[in-house]
Design an enzyme around this catalytic site. Structure first.
Site, mmCIF file in Angstrom:
data_model
loop_
_atom_site.group_PDB
_atom_site.id
_atom_site.type_symbol
_atom_site.label_atom_id
_atom_site.label_comp_id
_atom_site.label_asym_id
_atom_site.label_seq_id
_atom_site.Cartn_x
_atom_site.Cartn_y
_atom_site.Cartn_z
ATOM 1 N N ARG A 1 -4.580 10.903 0.658
ATOM 2 C CA ARG A 1 -3.729 9.984 1.441
ATOM 3 C C ARG A 1 -3.930 10.338 2.908
ATOM 4 O O ARG A 1 -3.732 11.486 3.311
ATOM 5 C CB ARG A 1 -2.253 10.145 1.055
ATOM 6 C CG ARG A 1 -1.310 9.449 2.020
ATOM 7 C CD ARG A 1 0.091 9.312 1.515
ATOM 8 N NE ARG A 1 0.148 8.311 0.460
ATOM 9 C CZ ARG A 1 1.280 7.747 0.041
ATOM 10 N NH1 ARG A 1 2.434 8.047 0.592
ATOM 11 N NH2 ARG A 1 1.255 6.857 -0.925
ATOM 12 N N GLN B 1 -1.672 1.366 -5.480
ATOM 13 C CA GLN B 1 -0.446 0.584 -5.607
ATOM 14 C C GLN B 1 -0.748 -0.793 -6.198
ATOM 15 O O GLN B 1 -0.014 -1.297 -7.054
ATOM 16 C CB GLN B 1 0.205 0.424 -4.232
ATOM 17 C CG GLN B 1 1.514 -0.338 -4.256
ATOM 18 C CD GLN B 1 2.598 0.392 -5.023
ATOM 19 O OE1 GLN B 1 2.892 1.537 -4.744
ATOM 20 N NE2 GLN B 1 3.190 -0.264 -6.013
ATOM 21 N N ASP C 1 7.198 -5.079 1.696
ATOM 22 C CA ASP C 1 7.006 -3.662 2.016
ATOM 23 C C ASP C 1 7.765 -3.393 3.311
ATOM 24 O O ASP C 1 8.234 -4.328 3.979
ATOM 25 C CB ASP C 1 5.495 -3.361 2.170
ATOM 26 C CG ASP C 1 5.205 -1.869 2.323
ATOM 27 O OD1 ASP C 1 6.073 -1.037 1.968
ATOM 28 O OD2 ASP C 1 4.112 -1.528 2.813
ATOM 29 N N CYS D 1 6.858 -1.920 -3.247
ATOM 30 C CA CYS D 1 6.110 -0.706 -3.612
ATOM 31 C C CYS D 1 6.929 0.554 -3.421
ATOM 32 O O CYS D 1 6.587 1.591 -3.983
ATOM 33 C CB CYS D 1 4.797 -0.648 -2.844
ATOM 34 S SG CYS D 1 4.998 -0.433 -1.081
ATOM 35 N N ARG E 1 2.606 3.200 -11.635
ATOM 36 C CA ARG E 1 1.667 4.022 -10.869
ATOM 37 C C ARG E 1 1.051 5.087 -11.770
ATOM 38 O O ARG E 1 -0.134 5.383 -11.694
ATOM 39 C CB ARG E 1 2.385 4.700 -9.682
ATOM 40 C CG ARG E 1 2.939 3.764 -8.618
ATOM 41 C CD ARG E 1 1.852 3.032 -7.875
ATOM 42 N NE ARG E 1 0.908 3.946 -7.265
ATOM 43 C CZ ARG E 1 1.079 4.545 -6.075
ATOM 44 N NH1 ARG E 1 2.153 4.261 -5.356
ATOM 45 N NH2 ARG E 1 0.159 5.353 -5.583
HETATM 46 N N1 CP Z 1 4.511 3.352 -2.965
HETATM 47 C C1 CP Z 1 4.100 4.578 -2.582
HETATM 48 O O1 CP Z 1 2.927 4.840 -2.307
HETATM 49 O O2 CP Z 1 5.109 5.497 -2.556
HETATM 50 P P1 CP Z 1 4.982 6.937 -1.904
HETATM 51 O O3 CP Z 1 4.746 6.753 -0.427
HETATM 52 O O4 CP Z 1 6.300 7.609 -2.183
HETATM 53 O O5 CP Z 1 3.835 7.670 -2.535
#
Ligand code: CP
Length: 305
Positions: free
Chosen positions: A100, A130, A222, A262, A290
């Site tokens: 990430r 996602q 979102d 999400c 997920r």
């Molecule tokens: N939707 C999502 O990616 O949640 P997080 O940021 O908690 O991982």
């Protein structure tokens, strides 16, 4: 060896196949329990995470592998070691890298120097893991994806980009309603239009949230301010309120509409309590999915299912 940096890394046949596998994994949580035994997977987070971190860590364990979870602050990455060198070194220890990060370019660079699969666990450009959970959730509740209207409201951000690509790959009609100046980037819109032309779906960008909600089978949103944009939060809070996913918009949609988010949600901003806690909301199923979709993704990346 392949990577999953974008929804577009899956073909229009691989995507439904992966959703089938995810559904099978959800129906039988013990399935493929030792499929990744002996493997290690690095999960690196340069931004905070609840769902992605926990669902990947648990999913890796359920497949018999070992997760090495790290923040960039714990790595020499945080002290200036390059992403290239990090990829070269980690590839000597682990069998896949889930990252990430901020710029999509960091994932692309990592994928050129790593000798193991790289997975995008969210970048500023896309959130492809996602989108897999979103499609599985829609399929569970609406059966067929093809021909359904998916309306996304709010910021034309990473989540919107991945939904545009995933929705059109599934043959859906994707509407994106944003304030002027917050549209998805043209490169993604153009690619989604190409996919839609091939798959029989469509892409519509609009600044009219009510028009976009009319007849929709899926309403999704979102946060208005994504991670890394915190300095813009006050300015964005002035621009986005008419794009709030409210009961008024739900009432304009198809009577069987489902509501996605999400998460994390900023209740009272992009979505109301009434909607996220209401009867059309499936956001908790979406969050659970997920886990199942990412397990399916890992099995496919390793070619073991
Ligand atoms: N939707 C999502 O990616 O949640 P997080 O940021 O908690 O991982």
């Amino acid at each position: 060896m392949r990577h999953y940096l974008s929804v577009d890394d899956l073909s229009t046949t691989e995507l439904p196949d992966l959703l089938d596998l995810a559904a099978a994994l959800k129906a039988d949580r013990g399935a493929h329990a030792r499929a990744l035994a002996g493997r290690s997977i690095a999960l690196i987070f340069e931004k905070p995470s609840t769902r992605t971190r926990v669902s990947f860590e648990v999913g890796v364990e359920q497949l018999g592998a070992h997760a090495v979870v790290l923040s960039s602050a714990e790595l020499q990455l945080g002290r200036g070691e390059t992403i290239q060198d990090t990829g070269r070194v980690l590839s000597r220890y682990v069998d896949a890298i889930v990252l990430r990060t901020f710029e999509q370019e960091r994932l692309e660079i990592l994928s050129t120097t790593a000798t193991v699969p790289v997975v995008n666990a969210l970048s500023d450009f896309e959130h492809p893991c996602q989108a897999l959970a979103d499609l599985l959730t829609i399929r569970e509740h609406l059966d067929d994806l093809r021909g359904r209207v998916l309306t996304y409201l709010g910021d034309g951000n990473n989540v919107a980009h991945s939904l545009l690509l995933a929705g059109t790959k599934a043959g859906m009609h994707v509407r994106v309603a944003t304030p002027p100046g917050f549209e998805p980037i043209p490169q993604v819109v153009h690619r989604a239009e190409e996919i839609a032309a091939e798959m029989g779906g469509s892409v519509e960008l609009t600044h009219d949230p009510e028009g976009a909600a009319v007849g929709a089978h899926v309403l999704s949103t979102d946060v208005w301010t994504s991670m890394g944009q915190d300095l813009e939060a006050d300015e964005r809070a002035l621009v986005f309120p008419s794009y709030q996913l409210s009961q008024k918009l739900v009432d304009l949609a198809d009577p069987e509409v489902i509501v996605l988010h999400c998460l994390p949600a900023h209740r009272g901003q992009e979505i109301t309590d009434e909607v996220i806690d209401g009867p059309r909301s499936v956001v908790w199923d979406q969050a659970e999915n997920r886990l199942h979709t990412q397990k399916a993704l890992l099995l496919r990346l390793f070619g073991v299912a």
